[in-house]
Design a protein around this motif. Structure first.
Motif, PDB file in Angstrom:
ATOM      1  N   VAL A   1      12.464  52.868  50.440  1.00 20.16           N
ATOM      2  CA  VAL A   1      12.467  51.635  50.478  1.00 20.16           C
ATOM      3  C   VAL A   1      11.569  50.891  51.477  1.00 20.16           C
ATOM      4  CG1 VAL A   1      14.113  49.486  50.983  1.00 20.16           C
ATOM      5  CG2 VAL A   1      14.907  51.490  49.991  1.00 20.16           C
ATOM      6  N   PRO A   2      11.186  51.233  52.561  1.00 20.30           N
ATOM      7  CA  PRO A   2      10.176  50.775  53.360  1.00 20.30           C
ATOM      8  C   PRO A   2       8.727  50.941  52.765  1.00 20.30           C
ATOM      9  CG  PRO A   2      11.782  51.966  54.839  1.00 20.30           C
ATOM     10  CD  PRO A   2      12.256  52.295  53.332  1.00 20.30           C
ATOM     11  N   ALA A   3       8.518  51.975  52.043  1.00 16.20           N
ATOM     12  CA  ALA A   3       7.207  51.999  51.297  1.00 16.20           C
ATOM     13  C   ALA A   3       7.093  51.235  50.159  1.00 16.20           C
ATOM     14  CB  ALA A   3       7.136  53.532  50.994  1.00 16.20           C
TER      15      ALA A   3
ATOM     16  N   ALA B   1       6.570  47.851  51.659  1.00 18.92           N
ATOM     17  CA  ALA B   1       5.071  47.682  52.399  1.00 18.92           C
ATOM     18  C   ALA B   1       3.949  47.426  51.348  1.00 18.92           C
ATOM     19  CB  ALA B   1       4.694  49.177  53.161  1.00 18.92           C
ATOM     20  N   GLU B   2       4.021  48.280  50.121  1.00 21.20           N
ATOM     21  CA  GLU B   2       3.183  47.860  48.808  1.00 21.20           C
ATOM     22  C   GLU B   2       3.398  46.578  48.361  1.00 21.20           C
ATOM     23  OE1 GLU B   2       0.534  48.555  45.911  1.00 21.20           O
ATOM     24  OE2 GLU B   2       0.975  50.074  47.554  1.00 21.20           O
ATOM     25  N   LEU B   3       4.610  46.025  48.371  1.00 20.20           N
ATOM     26  CA  LEU B   3       4.632  44.730  48.075  1.00 20.20           C
ATOM     27  C   LEU B   3       4.195  43.647  48.795  1.00 20.20           C
ATOM     28  CD1 LEU B   3       8.193  45.009  46.300  1.00 20.20           C
ATOM     29  CD2 LEU B   3       6.148  44.719  44.948  1.00 20.20           C
ATOM     30  N   ALA B   4       4.353  43.845  50.108  1.00 24.21           N
ATOM     31  CA  ALA B   4       3.597  43.034  51.120  1.00 24.21           C
ATOM     32  C   ALA B   4       2.173  42.917  50.930  1.00 24.21           C
ATOM     33  CB  ALA B   4       4.348  43.702  52.573  1.00 24.21           C
TER      34      ALA B   4
ATOM     35  N   ALA C   1       4.865  36.664  50.965  1.00 27.22           N
ATOM     36  CA  ALA C   1       6.234  36.577  50.434  1.00 27.22           C
ATOM     37  C   ALA C   1       7.106  37.173  51.361  1.00 27.22           C
ATOM     38  CB  ALA C   1       6.272  37.267  48.947  1.00 27.22           C
ATOM     39  N   PRO C   2       8.395  36.760  50.983  1.00 24.17           N
ATOM     40  CA  PRO C   2       9.524  37.558  52.169  1.00 24.17           C
ATOM     41  C   PRO C   2      10.083  38.624  51.481  1.00 24.17           C
ATOM     42  CG  PRO C   2      10.535  35.518  50.738  1.00 24.17           C
ATOM     43  CD  PRO C   2       8.771  35.810  50.187  1.00 24.17           C
ATOM     44  N   VAL C   3       9.095  39.645  51.216  1.00 25.70           N
ATOM     45  CA  VAL C   3       9.665  40.969  50.664  1.00 25.70           C
ATOM     46  C   VAL C   3      10.412  41.817  51.494  1.00 25.70           C
ATOM     47  CG1 VAL C   3       7.612  41.107  48.717  1.00 25.70           C
ATOM     48  CG2 VAL C   3       7.448  42.192  51.096  1.00 25.70           C
ATOM     49  N   ALA C   4      10.080  41.613  53.043  1.00 26.51           N
ATOM     50  CA  ALA C   4      10.940  42.366  53.664  1.00 26.51           C
ATOM     51  C   ALA C   4      12.367  42.132  53.824  1.00 26.51           C
ATOM     52  CB  ALA C   4      10.330  42.216  55.285  1.00 26.51           C
ATOM     53  N   THR C   5      12.804  41.018  53.485  1.00 28.01           N
ATOM     54  CA  THR C   5      14.204  40.673  53.473  1.00 28.01           C
ATOM     55  C   THR C   5      14.785  40.803  51.914  1.00 28.01           C
ATOM     56  OG1 THR C   5      13.723  38.403  53.356  1.00 28.01           O
ATOM     57  CG2 THR C   5      14.132  39.494  55.539  1.00 28.01           C
TER      58      THR C   5
END
Length: 88
Positions: free
Chosen positions: A54-56, A59-62, A68-72
């Motif tokens: 999930v973190p990868a 990170a790719e989407l960020a 964009a608020p991808v981390a949440t």
């Protein structure tokens, strides 16, 4: 006690991601129904290959969507689909 292995999301067995050019939308084809995905959901799911954790994916989407608020939003989205049984 060893730490749990990181979750590496992938589509569940019997779930297929397809793009429908007629609708101009990504679809999840499930054994007994079709789910029309909105926004960037299809792009998120294309990164769920069972290799990235999930973190990868986040990170790719960020990188692709700065600011964009991808981390949440992305982890919550993926966990919701896992709860539905659409991701393993």
């Amino acid at each position: 006690m060893p730490a749990a292995a990181p979750w590496r999301p992938a589509l569940a067995r019997g779930v297929v991601l397809r793009h429908d050019p007629v609708r101009g939308a990504d679809l999840l084809l499930l054994p007994e129904r079709v789910v029309v995905l909105e926004g960037g959901a299809g792009g998120v799911l294309r990164l769920c290959d069972g290799v990235r954790d999930v973190p990868a994916v986040v990170a790719e989407l960020a990188v692709r969507h700065p600011g964009a608020p991808v981390a949440t939003e992305v982890p919550a989205f993926l966990h919701r689909l896992r709860k539905e049984g659409w991701l393993r």
